[in-house]
Enzyme design. Structure first.
Site, short mmCIF file in Angstrom:
data_model
loop_
_atom_site.label_atom_id
_atom_site.label_comp_id
_atom_site.label_asym_id
_atom_site.label_seq_id
_atom_site.Cartn_x
_atom_site.Cartn_y
_atom_site.Cartn_z
N HIS A 132 0.84 -1.20 0.00
CA HIS A 132 0.00 0.00 0.00
C HIS A 132 0.88 1.25 0.00
CE1 HIS A 132 -3.32 2.69 1.44
NE2 HIS A 132 -2.30 3.28 2.04
N GLU A 133 1.87 1.29 0.87
CA GLU A 133 2.71 2.48 0.97
C GLU A 133 3.57 2.66 -0.28
OE1 GLU A 133 2.14 4.61 3.08
OE2 GLU A 133 0.86 3.40 4.36
N HIS A 136 1.61 4.38 -2.97
CA HIS A 136 1.54 5.83 -2.85
C HIS A 136 2.70 6.47 -3.61
CE1 HIS A 136 -1.84 6.67 -0.35
NE2 HIS A 136 -1.42 5.97 0.69
N GLU A 202 -6.16 7.07 -0.80
CA GLU A 202 -6.14 5.85 0.02
C GLU A 202 -6.82 4.69 -0.70
OE1 GLU A 202 -4.44 5.34 2.80
OE2 GLU A 202 -3.72 7.37 2.47
#
Length: 283
Positions: A132-133, A136, A202
């Site tokens: 997920h990070e 980003h 997100e």
């Protein structure tokens, strides 16, 4: 991902138009020019030094493979899978489980996790959070956040300057009451920009990260644990942490009552539901 990108572009365009209309409505360009300069300078500094600001707020320090072998291996494997450079790794001593990424692109990327996160999640869940990070970073979300922040700051400054430039006696300006209304609504508009951008990012990072690992349910499980841990151990809402909170995978503050309406994070239940749909999960 494409829908989120289009939504972001439309939002940024609409807010830019709002600033121009507000400047003209206030009866001149002087206040808008001042706000523009201040916003660009402030947000330019935030853009180039965002990693240092966020890492300092959580007292994070760099770690290597010897100290965090599992975390290091996960990040290396996912970076290789994505065909991207290996980011720098940091760990914060914070007991609350959380994580964030920063950096202007893959070559300057930083992934930071808290000590609480490493203790709470199993390897499958940690892999979901790291993906997920990294998403980003790969989605260039830091750039989007910086532009959104610049627009938000400009709107806020225009609203404050409206009081000084909006009190003329002629019929061309908005008058004092109109300027006062702008001063009240301006910060609200700025908050709404940041909230909409962050929520969109997100969802996009959840989807991209789940595709990178091929395991949406791993991230869903991690999000549930992180939310419970963040509620038990909320961080204090000081200015340094507030400036970095929108980067984190979950809202680090208590977020009760009206505050939830202006949260920069979507609800965990909605995020989990989306991930479960990706996995074809049926209750």
């Amino acid at each position: 991902m494409h829908h989120n990108g289009l939504r972001t572009a439309v939002l940024l365009g609409a807010m830019s138009a709002l600033i121009l209309v507000a400047g003209g409505w206030l009866g001149g360009s002087t206040g808008l020019q001042i706000a523009l300069v201040l916003a660009l300078v402030g947000n330019g500094a935030a853009y180039f030094f965002s990693d240092r600001i966020a890492l300092s707020a959580l007292r994070a320090r760099p770690v290597g493979e010897v100290e965090q072998p599992t975390l290091y291996r996960i990040v290396r494997e996912l970076s290789t899978e994505a065909r991207q450079p290996m980011p720098r790794l940091y760990v914060s001593p914070t007991a609350q489980p959380n994580a964030f990424a920063t950096g202007r692109g893959p070559r300057t990327a930083v992934v930071c996790v808290t000590y609480g996160l490493t203790q709470l999640l199993d390897e499958r869940e940690l892999r979901g959070v790291v993906a997920h990070e990294l998403s980003h970073v790969y989605n260039r979300d830091i750039l989007i956040s910086s532009v959104a922040g610049a627009l938000a700051t400009m709107i806020t400054w225009v609203s404050y300057l409206a009081v000084f430039f909006g009190g003329s006696d002629d019929d061309e300006g908005p008058g004092f009451l109109g300027a006062l209304l702008m001063m009240v609504l301006g910060p609200v508009a700025a908050t709404m920009i940041q909230m909409a951008i962050a929520r969109s990012r997100e969802f996009q990072a959840d989807e991209s990260g789940a595709r990178l690992t091929g395991d949406p349910l791993g991230l869903a499980s991690a999000l549930r644990k992180i939310e419970m841990g963040a509620r038990r151990l909320p961080l204090p809402e000081n200015s340094r942490l507030t400036s970095a909170s929108h980067m984190m995978i979950a809202n680090p503050f208590r977020g009760a009552g009206v505050g939830r309406l202006f949260s920069t994070h979507p609800s965990t239940a909605e995020r989990v539901a989306r991930l479960e749909r990706m996995a074809g999960y049926r209750r």
